[in-house]
Design a protein around this motif. Structure first.
Motif, short mmCIF file in Angstrom:
data_model
loop_
_atom_site.label_atom_id
_atom_site.label_comp_id
_atom_site.label_asym_id
_atom_site.label_seq_id
_atom_site.Cartn_x
_atom_site.Cartn_y
_atom_site.Cartn_z
N TYR A 3 0.83 -1.19 0.00
CA TYR A 3 0.00 0.00 0.00
C TYR A 3 0.88 1.25 0.00
CZ TYR A 3 -3.58 -3.26 1.55
OH TYR A 3 -4.45 -4.33 1.64
N ASN A 27 -3.80 0.67 -3.17
CA ASN A 27 -3.29 -0.69 -3.16
C ASN A 27 -2.40 -0.80 -4.39
OD1 ASN A 27 -2.98 -3.49 -3.77
ND2 ASN A 27 -4.75 -3.96 -2.50
N SER A 32 -6.19 -0.39 -7.14
CA SER A 32 -7.38 0.28 -6.62
C SER A 32 -6.97 1.25 -5.51
CB SER A 32 -8.40 -0.74 -6.10
OG SER A 32 -7.89 -1.42 -4.97
N GLN A 34 -8.39 5.02 -2.98
CA GLN A 34 -9.35 6.04 -2.60
C GLN A 34 -8.67 7.39 -2.63
OE1 GLN A 34 -11.37 5.45 1.15
NE2 GLN A 34 -12.03 7.56 1.26
N LEU A 56 -13.70 6.17 -4.81
CA LEU A 56 -13.06 4.87 -4.87
C LEU A 56 -12.83 4.53 -6.33
CD1 LEU A 56 -15.21 2.93 -2.25
CD2 LEU A 56 -13.04 4.09 -1.89
N GLU A 63 -9.49 -4.29 -4.24
CA GLU A 63 -9.77 -4.18 -2.81
C GLU A 63 -10.67 -2.99 -2.50
OE1 GLU A 63 -7.53 -3.86 1.51
OE2 GLU A 63 -6.34 -3.84 -0.31
N TYR A 64 -10.38 -1.84 -3.09
CA TYR A 64 -11.18 -0.64 -2.83
C TYR A 64 -12.36 -0.52 -3.78
CZ TYR A 64 -7.61 1.03 0.36
OH TYR A 64 -6.74 1.16 1.40
N SER A 65 -12.34 -1.25 -4.89
CA SER A 65 -13.38 -1.11 -5.91
C SER A 65 -14.05 -2.45 -6.21
CB SER A 65 -12.77 -0.56 -7.18
OG SER A 65 -11.76 -1.44 -7.66
#
Length: 84
Positions: A3, A27, A32, A34, A56, A63-65
């Motif tokens: 990250y 990530n 992905s 934010q 996002l 992971e975020y999307s």
């Protein structure tokens, strides 16, 4: 997982009660993340309000999307904390 994160802020813009900030968390493996720009207003020492626009992003199943890209709007009001 790997990250990365970054934050940029401008406090007391032009000697006013407004501040702006930008937060990014990503990530690095799946692409992905934010992004969250925000504007804050503190008219008194113990009252503040913040309006933020979280976004996002990333590919499907990131992971975020996980369910696709999302855009939001959040309003926070704080009572009882001082300026430092």
């Amino acid at each position: 997982m790997h990250y990365a994160a970054s934050s940029l802020s401008w406090n007391i813009i032009l000697d006013s009660d407004f501040s702006a900030s930008l937060l990014w968390v990503g990530n690095l493996v799946d692409g992905s993340g934010q992004v969250m720009p925000s504007v804050s207003w503190s008219p008194y020492d113990y009252i503040s309000a913040r309006l933020s626009f979280p976004v996002l992003y990333g590919g499907d199943f990131g992971e975020y999307s996980a369910t696709g890209q999302h855009f939001g709007l959040a309003l926070e009001v704080s009572l009882g904390s001082g300026k430092f």
